[in-house]
Design a protein around this motif. Sequence first.
Motif, PDB file in Angstrom:
ATOM      1  N   ASN A  42       0.826  -1.212   0.000  1.00  0.00           N
ATOM      2  CA  ASN A  42       0.000   0.000   0.000  1.00  0.00           C
ATOM      3  C   ASN A  42       0.859   1.260   0.000  1.00  0.00           C
ATOM      4  O   ASN A  42       0.514   2.258  -0.636  1.00  0.00           O
ATOM      5  N   SER A  43       1.974   1.213   0.720  1.00  0.00           N
ATOM      6  CA  SER A  43       2.845   2.389   0.768  1.00  0.00           C
ATOM      7  C   SER A  43       3.446   2.672  -0.603  1.00  0.00           C
ATOM      8  O   SER A  43       3.613   3.834  -0.997  1.00  0.00           O
ATOM      9  N   GLU A  44       3.762   1.611  -1.362  1.00  0.00           N
ATOM     10  CA  GLU A  44       4.293   1.786  -2.711  1.00  0.00           C
ATOM     11  C   GLU A  44       3.228   2.378  -3.632  1.00  0.00           C
ATOM     12  O   GLU A  44       3.514   3.261  -4.460  1.00  0.00           O
ATOM     13  N   ILE A  45       1.994   1.909  -3.487  1.00  0.00           N
ATOM     14  CA  ILE A  45       0.890   2.444  -4.290  1.00  0.00           C
ATOM     15  C   ILE A  45       0.648   3.913  -3.949  1.00  0.00           C
ATOM     16  O   ILE A  45       0.420   4.744  -4.839  1.00  0.00           O
ATOM     17  N   ASN A  46       0.724   4.233  -2.660  1.00  0.00           N
ATOM     18  CA  ASN A  46       0.503   5.618  -2.243  1.00  0.00           C
ATOM     19  C   ASN A  46       1.567   6.558  -2.804  1.00  0.00           C
ATOM     20  O   ASN A  46       1.279   7.703  -3.165  1.00  0.00           O
ATOM     21  N   LEU A  47       2.816   6.079  -2.855  1.00  0.00           N
ATOM     22  CA  LEU A  47       3.888   6.891  -3.431  1.00  0.00           C
ATOM     23  C   LEU A  47       3.597   7.219  -4.893  1.00  0.00           C
ATOM     24  O   LEU A  47       3.725   8.369  -5.327  1.00  0.00           O
ATOM     25  N   LEU A  48       3.201   6.217  -5.646  1.00  0.00           N
ATOM     26  CA  LEU A  48       2.875   6.424  -7.051  1.00  0.00           C
ATOM     27  C   LEU A  48       1.641   7.304  -7.189  1.00  0.00           C
ATOM     28  O   LEU A  48       1.598   8.202  -8.044  1.00  0.00           O
ATOM     29  N   ASP A  49       0.662   7.069  -6.337  1.00  0.00           N
ATOM     30  CA  ASP A  49      -0.576   7.848  -6.377  1.00  0.00           C
ATOM     31  C   ASP A  49      -0.301   9.325  -6.120  1.00  0.00           C
ATOM     32  O   ASP A  49      -0.850  10.208  -6.796  1.00  0.00           O
ATOM     33  N   GLN A  50       0.552   9.618  -5.154  1.00  0.00           N
ATOM     34  CA  GLN A  50       0.873  11.002  -4.845  1.00  0.00           C
ATOM     35  C   GLN A  50       1.588  11.683  -6.015  1.00  0.00           C
ATOM     36  O   GLN A  50       1.306  12.838  -6.344  1.00  0.00           O
ATOM     37  N   GLN A  51       2.503  10.967  -6.646  1.00  0.00           N
ATOM     38  CA  GLN A  51       3.200  11.533  -7.795  1.00  0.00           C
ATOM     39  C   GLN A  51       2.228  11.825  -8.932  1.00  0.00           C
ATOM     40  O   GLN A  51       2.311  12.877  -9.586  1.00  0.00           O
ATOM     41  N   LEU A  52       1.289  10.918  -9.156  1.00  0.00           N
ATOM     42  CA  LEU A  52       0.295  11.120 -10.200  1.00  0.00           C
ATOM     43  C   LEU A  52      -0.670  12.239  -9.834  1.00  0.00           C
ATOM     44  O   LEU A  52      -1.105  12.998 -10.714  1.00  0.00           O
ATOM     45  N   ARG A  53      -1.013  12.354  -8.555  1.00  0.00           N
ATOM     46  CA  ARG A  53      -1.901  13.434  -8.118  1.00  0.00           C
ATOM     47  C   ARG A  53      -1.307  14.791  -8.466  1.00  0.00           C
ATOM     48  O   ARG A  53      -1.997  15.690  -8.962  1.00  0.00           O
ATOM     49  N   GLU A  54      -0.028  14.956  -8.189  1.00  0.00           N
ATOM     50  CA  GLU A  54       0.631  16.220  -8.488  1.00  0.00           C
ATOM     51  C   GLU A  54       0.588  16.525  -9.980  1.00  0.00           C
ATOM     52  O   GLU A  54       0.350  17.674 -10.385  1.00  0.00           O
ATOM     53  N   ASN A  55       0.793  15.498 -10.808  1.00  0.00           N
ATOM     54  CA  ASN A  55       0.750  15.699 -12.254  1.00  0.00           C
ATOM     55  C   ASN A  55      -0.661  16.015 -12.735  1.00  0.00           C
ATOM     56  O   ASN A  55      -0.851  16.864 -13.611  1.00  0.00           O
ATOM     57  N   VAL A  56      -1.639  15.327 -12.179  1.00  0.00           N
ATOM     58  CA  VAL A  56      -3.034  15.556 -12.569  1.00  0.00           C
ATOM     59  C   VAL A  56      -3.466  16.974 -12.202  1.00  0.00           C
ATOM     60  O   VAL A  56      -4.101  17.675 -12.996  1.00  0.00           O
ATOM     61  N   ILE A  57      -3.127  17.398 -10.988  1.00  0.00           N
ATOM     62  CA  ILE A  57      -3.493  18.745 -10.548  1.00  0.00           C
ATOM     63  C   ILE A  57      -2.861  19.800 -11.453  1.00  0.00           C
ATOM     64  O   ILE A  57      -3.493  20.812 -11.803  1.00  0.00           O
ATOM     65  N   ASP A 106       6.987   9.095   5.634  1.00  0.00           N
ATOM     66  CA  ASP A 106       7.564  10.428   5.820  1.00  0.00           C
ATOM     67  C   ASP A 106       7.870  11.072   4.477  1.00  0.00           C
ATOM     68  O   ASP A 106       7.710  12.283   4.310  1.00  0.00           O
ATOM     69  N   LEU A 107       8.304  10.278   3.511  1.00  0.00           N
ATOM     70  CA  LEU A 107       8.537  10.791   2.167  1.00  0.00           C
ATOM     71  C   LEU A 107       7.224  11.266   1.548  1.00  0.00           C
ATOM     72  O   LEU A 107       7.160  12.333   0.913  1.00  0.00           O
ATOM     73  N   LEU A 108       6.167  10.502   1.746  1.00  0.00           N
ATOM     74  CA  LEU A 108       4.847  10.897   1.256  1.00  0.00           C
ATOM     75  C   LEU A 108       4.405  12.216   1.871  1.00  0.00           C
ATOM     76  O   LEU A 108       3.878  13.100   1.194  1.00  0.00           O
ATOM     77  N   ARG A 109       4.628  12.360   3.161  1.00  0.00           N
ATOM     78  CA  ARG A 109       4.217  13.588   3.842  1.00  0.00           C
ATOM     79  C   ARG A 109       5.027  14.787   3.374  1.00  0.00           C
ATOM     80  O   ARG A 109       4.513  15.898   3.277  1.00  0.00           O
ATOM     81  N   MET A 110       6.312  14.549   3.080  1.00  0.00           N
ATOM     82  CA  MET A 110       7.136  15.633   2.559  1.00  0.00           C
ATOM     83  C   MET A 110       6.626  16.067   1.190  1.00  0.00           C
ATOM     84  O   MET A 110       6.575  17.264   0.879  1.00  0.00           O
ATOM     85  N   MET A 111       6.255  15.108   0.363  1.00  0.00           N
ATOM     86  CA  MET A 111       5.684  15.416  -0.940  1.00  0.00           C
ATOM     87  C   MET A 111       4.376  16.175  -0.788  1.00  0.00           C
ATOM     88  O   MET A 111       4.094  17.122  -1.532  1.00  0.00           O
ATOM     89  N   LEU A 112       3.583  15.772   0.190  1.00  0.00           N
ATOM     90  CA  LEU A 112       2.315  16.444   0.443  1.00  0.00           C
ATOM     91  C   LEU A 112       2.536  17.885   0.909  1.00  0.00           C
ATOM     92  O   LEU A 112       1.796  18.802   0.533  1.00  0.00           O
ATOM     93  N   TRP A 113       3.565  18.088   1.716  1.00  0.00           N
ATOM     94  CA  TRP A 113       3.882  19.446   2.189  1.00  0.00           C
ATOM     95  C   TRP A 113       4.227  20.366   1.011  1.00  0.00           C
ATOM     96  O   TRP A 113       3.706  21.476   0.896  1.00  0.00           O
TER      97      TRP A 113
END
Length: 220
Positions: A42-57, A106-113
């Motif tokens: 799930n953490s690997e999926i979330n990492l990819l999801d966050q990267q795609l979210r940024e691109n989609v936005i 923590d990497l995900l949260r940094m990306m979110l920040w």
Amino acid sequence: MNPKHAFWQALFVTIIIFFLGIIIGFFLESFRSDKLGTTLINSEINLLDQQLRENVIGNFNVSCNQAVNSSFVFADKIYSEARRLEDFDQSSKFTETLFLLHKRYDLLRMMLWTESIKIKNQCKSTHNFHTVVYLYEYNTKEIDQVSKQKFFSRALSELKDKYPDKVLLIPIAADMDLESVNLAVNKYGIEKYPVIIIDEKKVIDNVITSEQLEKDVFSS
């Protein structure tokens, strides 16, 4: 009753209990291992999801309202998933895997920040939310620091519960050897933990009341 007979009965029962304990322990560790493996995926999926979210936005002309709501939903999702890691015993054989999982979150949260900063800059005229970044040390064993971190964590959780749509709470462990986190920490000149960074401007490193914390957040 014959003492020898009683001895052998007691020994037989002890052996049965011992082997039952081993069997139960094996199945319990197997279950925990499977659960931890699922969390890792799930953490690997979330990492990819966050990267795609940024691109989609950035590429699909997503509205400010959708972008802000998505950030809050994603923040809450990874926060709840990271909290589930506390169900695992830190002293178990999964210690290294747990450390890796915490590092990924923590990497995900940094990306979110970083994403939240972009969104606030783009949507400042229509949306007013506050980023509250909580930097702490994951590996500390100092009693005073652990107590202070628990106090900060509890106060921030209460603030988030009170203002779920106004406060974007982002807890990040600062001792995970993540270069992105190190760069941000160096910018603020932070040398000790825990600290709270409000809207990338105000840094709080001393113990304050919940009322003062709320005032600092909404006056920034």
